[in-house]
Scaffold this motif. Structure first.
Motif, PDB file in Angstrom:
ATOM      1  N   ASN A 108      -4.666   4.800   4.862  1.00  0.00           N
ATOM      2  CA  ASN A 108      -3.340   3.788   4.612  1.00  0.00           C
ATOM      3  C   ASN A 108      -2.421   4.410   3.779  1.00  0.00           C
ATOM      4  O   ASN A 108      -0.922   3.577   4.148  1.00  0.00           O
ATOM      5  CB  ASN A 108      -4.418   2.625   3.478  1.00  0.00           C
ATOM      6  CG  ASN A 108      -4.621   1.864   4.114  1.00  0.00           C
ATOM      7  OD1 ASN A 108      -5.098   1.311   5.678  1.00  0.00           O
ATOM      8  ND2 ASN A 108      -6.542   1.399   3.855  1.00  0.00           N
ATOM      9  N   GLN A 109      -2.208   6.076   3.463  1.00  0.00           N
ATOM     10  CA  GLN A 109      -0.793   6.207   2.955  1.00  0.00           C
ATOM     11  C   GLN A 109      -0.324   6.802   3.806  1.00  0.00           C
ATOM     12  O   GLN A 109       1.088   6.806   3.610  1.00  0.00           O
ATOM     13  CB  GLN A 109      -1.501   6.962   1.909  1.00  0.00           C
ATOM     14  CG  GLN A 109      -2.067   6.488   0.951  1.00  0.00           C
ATOM     15  CD  GLN A 109      -1.822   5.401   0.382  1.00  0.00           C
ATOM     16  OE1 GLN A 109      -0.385   4.619  -0.631  1.00  0.00           O
ATOM     17  NE2 GLN A 109      -2.408   3.848   0.211  1.00  0.00           N
ATOM     18  N   VAL A 110      -1.037   7.270   5.318  1.00  0.00           N
ATOM     19  CA  VAL A 110       0.319   8.154   6.252  1.00  0.00           C
ATOM     20  C   VAL A 110       0.521   9.679   5.728  1.00  0.00           C
ATOM     21  O   VAL A 110       1.602   9.909   6.212  1.00  0.00           O
ATOM     22  CB  VAL A 110       1.515   7.237   6.409  1.00  0.00           C
ATOM     23  CG1 VAL A 110       1.866   8.026   8.340  1.00  0.00           C
ATOM     24  CG2 VAL A 110       1.036   5.630   7.166  1.00  0.00           C
ATOM     25  N   ASP A 111      -0.389  10.050   4.842  1.00  0.00           N
ATOM     26  CA  ASP A 111      -0.970  10.991   4.099  1.00  0.00           C
ATOM     27  C   ASP A 111      -0.819  11.728   5.260  1.00  0.00           C
ATOM     28  O   ASP A 111      -1.790  13.011   4.629  1.00  0.00           O
ATOM     29  CB  ASP A 111      -0.787  11.149   2.911  1.00  0.00           C
ATOM     30  CG  ASP A 111      -1.567  10.707   1.976  1.00  0.00           C
ATOM     31  OD1 ASP A 111      -2.865  10.177   3.294  1.00  0.00           O
ATOM     32  OD2 ASP A 111      -2.340  10.401   0.746  1.00  0.00           O
ATOM     33  N   GLY A 112      -2.264  11.970   6.488  1.00  0.00           N
ATOM     34  CA  GLY A 112      -3.267  12.694   6.108  1.00  0.00           C
ATOM     35  C   GLY A 112      -4.114  12.968   6.329  1.00  0.00           C
ATOM     36  O   GLY A 112      -5.368  13.382   6.976  1.00  0.00           O
ATOM     37  N   TYR A 172      -2.127  -3.824   7.004  1.00  0.00           N
ATOM     38  CA  TYR A 172      -0.714  -3.550   5.949  1.00  0.00           C
ATOM     39  C   TYR A 172      -0.831  -2.620   5.324  1.00  0.00           C
ATOM     40  O   TYR A 172      -0.077  -2.627   3.969  1.00  0.00           O
ATOM     41  CB  TYR A 172      -1.136  -4.979   4.945  1.00  0.00           C
ATOM     42  CG  TYR A 172      -1.084  -6.097   5.606  1.00  0.00           C
ATOM     43  CD1 TYR A 172       0.944  -6.337   6.535  1.00  0.00           C
ATOM     44  CD2 TYR A 172      -2.187  -7.314   5.922  1.00  0.00           C
ATOM     45  CE1 TYR A 172       0.962  -7.679   6.680  1.00  0.00           C
ATOM     46  CE2 TYR A 172      -1.376  -8.253   7.237  1.00  0.00           C
ATOM     47  CZ  TYR A 172       0.257  -8.687   6.717  1.00  0.00           C
ATOM     48  OH  TYR A 172       0.415  -9.410   8.174  1.00  0.00           O
ATOM     49  N   GLY A 173      -1.916  -1.322   5.109  1.00  0.00           N
ATOM     50  CA  GLY A 173      -1.836  -0.792   4.002  1.00  0.00           C
ATOM     51  C   GLY A 173      -2.937  -0.578   2.865  1.00  0.00           C
ATOM     52  O   GLY A 173      -3.357   0.456   1.431  1.00  0.00           O
ATOM     53  N   PRO A 224      -2.698  13.730  10.881  1.00  0.00           N
ATOM     54  CA  PRO A 224      -4.279  13.766   9.779  1.00  0.00           C
ATOM     55  C   PRO A 224      -5.022  14.937   9.927  1.00  0.00           C
ATOM     56  O   PRO A 224      -5.369  15.764  11.149  1.00  0.00           O
ATOM     57  CB  PRO A 224      -4.443  12.552  10.846  1.00  0.00           C
ATOM     58  CG  PRO A 224      -3.706  11.989  11.629  1.00  0.00           C
ATOM     59  CD  PRO A 224      -2.814  13.524  11.701  1.00  0.00           C
ATOM     60  N   SER A 225      -6.732  14.708   9.077  1.00  0.00           N
ATOM     61  CA  SER A 225      -7.291  15.779   9.303  1.00  0.00           C
ATOM     62  C   SER A 225      -8.141  15.114   8.226  1.00  0.00           C
ATOM     63  O   SER A 225      -8.224  15.073   6.907  1.00  0.00           O
ATOM     64  CB  SER A 225      -6.445  17.526   8.223  1.00  0.00           C
ATOM     65  OG  SER A 225      -7.552  18.326   8.447  1.00  0.00           O
ATOM     66  N   GLY A 244      -4.981   5.430  13.534  1.00  0.00           N
ATOM     67  CA  GLY A 244      -3.736   5.843  12.748  1.00  0.00           C
ATOM     68  C   GLY A 244      -2.854   5.138  13.511  1.00  0.00           C
ATOM     69  O   GLY A 244      -3.028   3.391  13.394  1.00  0.00           O
ATOM     70  N   GLN A 245      -1.711   5.444  12.860  1.00  0.00           N
ATOM     71  CA  GLN A 245      -0.274   4.035  12.770  1.00  0.00           C
ATOM     72  C   GLN A 245      -0.218   4.265  14.597  1.00  0.00           C
ATOM     73  O   GLN A 245       0.331   5.345  14.616  1.00  0.00           O
ATOM     74  CB  GLN A 245       0.726   4.396  12.326  1.00  0.00           C
ATOM     75  CG  GLN A 245       2.196   3.930  12.090  1.00  0.00           C
ATOM     76  CD  GLN A 245       3.111   4.933  11.332  1.00  0.00           C
ATOM     77  OE1 GLN A 245       3.588   5.153  12.075  1.00  0.00           O
ATOM     78  NE2 GLN A 245       3.089   4.374  10.617  1.00  0.00           N
TER      79      GLN A 245
END
Length: 300
Positions: A105-109, A174-175, A60-61, A149-150
């Protein structure tokens, strides 16, 4: 004004008004907002740096947000030099809230929005540049709420909450801003005055948190990925941390691919860069804000 040592790099995106929350909703549901209610707003910080991606997940950033007592929100993005950019106004109307935290929510950082608790105990979610929705009520039972985070193995950021008895609960995301029913995951967490985390501190691909006890000792809780027992046994990683009044993690601030920690001491702000080593997860502190940071009621 809170000052930083870096040059200005970012501009915030256009901000859409987000309506306040309506009443009477089940704890894990959502609701449309009332059009004539006060309208808090928050925009995403533009030009967020690309998150470092490992085989396990993106580091994450996030931009750092500060909200003052008037309810005005400001954003500070990583400046590419190990510090933070000059601040930009990112929203307004954030009065009557008692907790604020970003979520990926997308776990893309990159963060997609924020969860916030109103002073009446209602819990809401606001996607950046969108309208807020109510996702629960009765959250005043918690003394501390953090989004690290997750942590439960699902594909979205989650929430940790500590109640007045010290019991620790997990809410899986749930995102879409909504969350599952709570899962009890621990007890005795009322010994901690600060809990922070947003990423992996030891390189195993699982998100971790740090917790400061009331004597100033800092503890590392390694993530397990198990929603019912999300953390391994704690290990001590420092002392003297009660000099700080806030600990915050927005992930990777210095853009080296490792999760960092931000600490506030009065009007000053310090960065503890991550090492990836569980035995000593942070490097020596570096001052990244010289004054004015105590003007913020919330930092997240």
């Amino acid at each position: 004004m809170a000052k930083t040592t870096g040059r200005h790099y970012t501009r915030t995106a256009a901000r859409a008004a987000a309506a306040a929350l309506t009443a009477a909703l089940v704890a894990t549901g959502t609701s449309a907002v009332a059009a004539d209610a006060p309208q808090p707003s928050l925009g995403a910080a533009a030009d967020q740096p690309a998150a470092a991606v490992s085989a396990a997940a993106a580091t994450p950033s996030f931009a750092l947000y500060g909200v003052n007592s008037a309810g005005t929100a400001y954003s500070y993005s990583p400046d590419g030099k190990g510090g933070l950019s000059a601040r930009e106004v990112s929203g307004s109307g954030w009065v009557g809230v008692s907790a604020m935290m970003q979520v990926d929510n997308q776990v893309d950082g990159k963060s997609d929005g924020l969860w916030f608790r109103e002073t009446n105990g209602d819990m809401g979610y606001l996607k950046f540049d969108s309208s807020s929705v109510k996702i629960g009520y009765g959250w005043n039972t918690y003394n501390k709420i953090v989004s690290p985070g997750q942590i439960g193995g699902a594909a979205a950021g989650d929430i940790l909450a500590v109640d007045t008895k010290g019991d620790l609960y997990v809410y899986l995301g749930y995102g879409d801003g909504t969350v599952t029913k709570r899962i009890k995951a621990g007890y005795g967490w009322n010994i901690y005055s600060e809990i922070a985390g947003n990423g992996d501190l030891n390189g195993d691909g699982k998100n971790d948190v740090v917790a400061r006890d009331k004597s100033g000792v800092l503890w590392l809780y390694k993530g397990t990925g198990n929603q019912k027992a999300p953390f391994a046994k704690r290990t001590q990683i420092g002392s003297g941390w009660n000099q700080y009044d806030r600990l915050i993690s927005t992930g990777d601030v210095d853009l080296d691919g490792r999760t960092d920690l931000i600490a506030r001491k009065g009007g000053e702000l310090y960065l503890y860069s991550g090492t990836g080593n569980a035995a000593a997860p942070y490097k020596a502190k570096k001052k990244i804000g010289t004054s004015g940071w105590n003007s913020y009621k919330f930092l997240f």
